[in-house]
Design a protein around this motif. Structure first.
Motif, PDB file in Angstrom:
ATOM      1  N   GLY A  34      34.472  18.216 -73.423  1.00 28.68           N
ATOM      2  CA  GLY A  34      34.706  18.478 -74.836  1.00 28.68           C
ATOM      3  C   GLY A  34      33.875  19.660 -75.303  1.00 28.68           C
ATOM      4  N   PRO A  35      34.252  20.285 -76.409  1.00 22.65           N
ATOM      5  CA  PRO A  35      33.479  21.429 -76.905  1.00 22.65           C
ATOM      6  C   PRO A  35      32.063  21.056 -77.347  1.00 22.65           C
ATOM      7  N   ASN A  36      31.823  19.775 -77.634  1.00 24.15           N
ATOM      8  CA  ASN A  36      30.507  19.331 -78.090  1.00 24.15           C
ATOM      9  C   ASN A  36      29.798  18.416 -77.107  1.00 24.15           C
ATOM     10  N   GLY A  37      30.339  18.299 -75.880  1.00 26.59           N
ATOM     11  CA  GLY A  37      29.714  17.459 -74.873  1.00 26.59           C
ATOM     12  C   GLY A  37      30.724  16.588 -74.162  1.00 26.59           C
ATOM     13  N   THR A  38      30.224  15.847 -73.195  1.00 24.78           N
ATOM     14  CA  THR A  38      31.091  15.006 -72.365  1.00 24.78           C
ATOM     15  C   THR A  38      30.370  13.705 -72.045  1.00 24.78           C
ATOM     16  N   LEU A  64      33.682   9.336 -80.781  1.00 33.99           N
ATOM     17  CA  LEU A  64      33.089  10.498 -80.106  1.00 33.99           C
ATOM     18  C   LEU A  64      34.150  11.551 -79.801  1.00 33.99           C
ATOM     19  N   GLN A  65      35.324  11.115 -79.381  1.00 33.97           N
ATOM     20  CA  GLN A  65      36.412  12.062 -79.130  1.00 33.97           C
ATOM     21  C   GLN A  65      36.764  12.819 -80.413  1.00 33.97           C
ATOM     22  N   ALA A  66      36.786  12.117 -81.540  1.00 39.68           N
ATOM     23  CA  ALA A  66      37.075  12.756 -82.825  1.00 39.68           C
ATOM     24  C   ALA A  66      36.010  13.788 -83.182  1.00 39.68           C
ATOM     25  N   ALA A  67      34.793  13.647 -82.621  1.00 31.91           N
ATOM     26  CA  ALA A  67      33.693  14.579 -82.871  1.00 31.91           C
ATOM     27  C   ALA A  67      33.629  15.692 -81.821  1.00 31.91           C
ATOM     28  N   MET A 159      26.148  11.831 -80.676  1.00 29.51           N
ATOM     29  CA  MET A 159      26.312  12.610 -81.909  1.00 29.51           C
ATOM     30  C   MET A 159      25.152  13.603 -82.054  1.00 29.51           C
ATOM     31  N   MET A 160      23.953  13.193 -81.650  1.00 32.31           N
ATOM     32  CA  MET A 160      22.805  14.106 -81.656  1.00 32.31           C
ATOM     33  C   MET A 160      23.043  15.255 -80.684  1.00 32.31           C
TER      34      MET A 160
END
Length: 184
Positions: A34-38, A64-67, A159-160
C-alpha cells in the motif's frame, strides 16, 4: 502450546513472495503493498488464537486498507497434518467471512521461513519502503477474545506507521499456536 515471536527488528526489509490465493490469482509483495505501508499476517483456519479474534482482524484490515495500507494473510501450516488448513478450506473461510484481502497459501513454507514467522497469528507491519515497523499483537486477546474495548494495538501501530513512517517503540509480541512445520 503457545508460541511468542521475537520483538520487532526495526527496518528489516520484507522478503518478496509469489503465492497462490484463494481467489485463484497469484500475489507478490508488489501486488499487496500500500502507499502508506503493508501488513503481512500469518494466520490459519484452525488456530483458536486466530478464531477468537478473526472478527477483529477483519475489522482492522478493512480500516487499514481504507487508510492506504496493503493487507495480506498467509497460511503456511502443513495441511496434510492439519486438514482444516487446506487450500480448499482456506477458500471457504475467506468466502464465508468476506475477507477484503488476499489469503495466500505457502505450501512450501519458504515464505514463512523467510519472514521468521513463529505463530498464528503473527503480524508484520511495514512502512511504505518495506521496512519493518511493527511485530506485535492485535490486542490483549489470547485464546479467548479480550474485552470489546481492548486497545487496538495493531491498528494504532499501523496508523502511526501510515502517518509518520515509524512504529511504536514499545510493542507486546503476539501469541498463538506454533506454525505447523512439515517434518523433513
Amino acid at each position: 502450546m503457545a508460541v511468542t515471536p521475537p520483538v520487532c527488528d526495526f527496518g528489516w526489509k520484507a522478503p518478496d513472495f509469489a503465492l497462490p490465493a484463494t481467489d485463484g490469482k497469484t500475489y507478490a509483495l508488489d501486488d499487496i503493498r500500500g502507499p502508506n505501508g503493508t501488513l503481512v499476517m500469518f494466520i490459519c483456519n484452525h488456530c483458536p488464537y486466530v478464531q477468537s479474534v478473526l472478527d477483529r482482524i477483519l475489522r482492522d484490515a478493512a480500516e487499514l486498507q481504507a487508510a492506504g495500507i496493503g493487507v495480506v494473510a498467509i497460511s503456511a501450516n502443513d495441511a496434510s497434518d492439519y486438514p482444516e488448513d487446506s487450500f480448499e478450506n482456506m477458500g471457504k473461510l475467506a468466502r464465508d467471512r468476506g475477507f477484503t484481502f488476499p489469503y495466500l497459501y505457502d505450501e512450501s513454507q519458504a515464505v514463512a521461513k523467510a519472514y521468521g514467522a513463529a505463530c498464528t497469528p503473527d503480524f508484520f507491519g511495514f512502512d511504505a519502503q518495506d521496512g519493518l515497523q511493527y511485530r506485535g499483537r492485535l490486542d490483549a486477546s489470547t485464546k479467548q477474545a479480550g474485552p470489546v474495548d481492548a486497545k487496538r494495538e495493531l491498528y494504532e501501530a499501523m496508523m502511526m506507521v501510515a502517518k509518520t513512517g515509524a512504529g511504536p517503540r514499545e510493542q507486546t509480541p503476539s501469541m498463538g499456536c506454533s506454525i505447523k512445520w512439515k517434518t523433513a
